[in-house]
Motif scaffolding. Structure first.
Motif, PDB file in Angstrom:
ATOM      1  N   LEU B 149      -1.897 -16.425   2.932  1.00 59.87           N
ATOM      2  CA  LEU B 149      -1.515 -15.574   1.801  1.00 59.87           C
ATOM      3  C   LEU B 149      -0.218 -14.867   2.145  1.00 59.87           C
ATOM      4  N   ILE B 151       1.967 -11.864   0.673  1.00 57.81           N
ATOM      5  CA  ILE B 151       1.980 -10.778  -0.308  1.00 57.81           C
ATOM      6  C   ILE B 151       3.260  -9.966  -0.134  1.00 57.81           C
ATOM      7  N   LEU B 153       4.316  -6.679  -0.982  1.00 60.06           N
ATOM      8  CA  LEU B 153       3.615  -5.467  -1.411  1.00 60.06           C
ATOM      9  C   LEU B 153       4.626  -4.420  -1.871  1.00 60.06           C
ATOM     10  N   ILE B 180       4.422  -8.774   9.470  1.00 62.64           N
ATOM     11  CA  ILE B 180       4.891  -7.685   8.607  1.00 62.64           C
ATOM     12  C   ILE B 180       6.408  -7.599   8.685  1.00 62.64           C
ATOM     13  N   PRO B 182       9.285  -5.237   6.878  1.00 63.18           N
ATOM     14  CA  PRO B 182       9.642  -4.203   5.904  1.00 63.18           C
ATOM     15  C   PRO B 182      10.949  -4.577   5.215  1.00 63.18           C
ATOM     16  N   THR B 187       7.201  -4.579   1.087  1.00 60.73           N
ATOM     17  CA  THR B 187       6.775  -4.915   2.449  1.00 60.73           C
ATOM     18  C   THR B 187       6.222  -6.335   2.407  1.00 60.73           C
ATOM     19  N   LEU B 189       4.144  -9.268   3.688  1.00 56.06           N
ATOM     20  CA  LEU B 189       2.963  -9.467   4.530  1.00 56.06           C
ATOM     21  C   LEU B 189       2.543 -10.925   4.447  1.00 56.06           C
ATOM     22  N   TYR B 191      -0.640 -13.362   5.762  1.00 57.37           N
ATOM     23  CA  TYR B 191      -1.945 -13.406   6.409  1.00 57.37           C
ATOM     24  C   TYR B 191      -2.445 -14.844   6.475  1.00 57.37           C
TER      25      TYR B 191
END
Lengths: 210, 210
Positions: B149, B151, B153, B180, B182, B187, B189, B191
């Protein structure tokens, strides 16, 4: 002056509890998966987490002067057995105060969220007010009283349950850039609330001297 | 071998669109708020973002060999005017293929998610298959076909709208530790999907030689 900070351990899909009040082992796994001990105010109950998480939690314990919670959380935890792990005064928003809690660290407020936040700020004595859980966070947010959000983002999808924020009719709420601390089985995020409709309105009102 | 990776720009409260299809300016603001240009396959349409985000998006463009999308997204974007910004083959899951798209980068699959993923993997030719949006991600997840995944964010609460994941009756899905990055107003991400019921079952089956 302290800030009003709502926080939660949240799944990536936004839930603070899974279906049927499940998933707490996953959501709070990071508070017990490490070697670094973080004492709480409850005798014999220390947390054990990664050094990165321990640093975050210790800072939070030091900066928090009072808590504001809803009656549901108070009842669910049976008033934390009389002592919240944070060891600070707790303001409980409720319609009717329970009997037998007169001489305790718990203050029951029946006049709504604004009075409750004001009371918690007094008790926090210049430190932060921590807000739990979702319903109280939402009430603070919609009243323009929330300064920051602290999300412990857990790498799991719960697929249903209790959303932290849920639906609120406020329009988008802008947040600042997050402080990010990677832990183990958790990513600690802290966001400043930079714009809600209510907050903008409050600013206009105070400019106008209302 | 390429992976199946679902991705979305998502608000902190888990929405990929706000109430009434609103909020896209906020959700995708990070693709236009910087100085670093990222060309797309659509003539004259470059993205401009922070250097950190540009690095993430360029890596994603390089690693993606095909896309898998739902019919709703295909219709909403009018088939991206004939060319998806990624410039790769696109598999569209649908009940009935539309007319007039025979000679195009779009392949319409009516036999469901497993056939669609298999077809997209062939087209990706060893690179990743990108999955958009929520409904397709959910179908891949529940079929045990999702590897990761991604994302983006976004620091905003939308308070309602279309959740990325939504409710699914799968039990908790465990994810790995995120990568991660930034960015600015985002942000990034990523996973790994480490455990779904379907996937565990698939592992057991392959152990058993089924």
């Amino acid at each position: 002056m302290g800030e009003v900070v709502a926080g939660a351990s949240m799944s990536l899909d936004g839930f603070v509890a899974g279906p049927g009040e499940s998933g707490f082992d996953l959501l709070f796994g990071w508070t017990g998966n490490g070697t670094e001990e973080v004492p709480t105010a409850q005798p014999g109950r220390a947390l054990r987490m990664s050094p990165a998480s321990a640093k975050v939690v210790r800072a939070q314990l030091e900066s928090t002067g009072a808590l504001l919670v809803g009656r549901r959380l108070f009842d669910l935890t049976s008033g934390w057995g009389g002592t919240h792990p944070f060891g600070v005064p707790v303001v409980v928003v409720t319609h009717e105060p329970p009997a037998g809690w007169e001489d305790s660290p718990f203050t029951f407020v029946t006049e709504g969220i604004e009075v409750a936040v004001a009371r918690a700020k007094e008790l926090a004595d210049g430190r932060d007010v921590g807000v739990n859980a979702g319903e109280m966070a939402r009430q603070c947010l919609t009243a323009g009283l929330l300064d920051a959000l602290r999300i412990d983002l857990v790498p799991v999808l719960l697929g249903g349950g209790v959303p932290f924020f849920g639906e609120f009719g406020l329009g988008p709420v802008r947040l600042g850039e997050p402080d990010i601390v990677p832990g183990e089985s958790v990513t600690h995020l802290r966001y400043r609330v930079v714009g809600t409709n209510s907050r903008s309105f409050a600013c206009v009102s105070s400019f106008a001297g209302v």
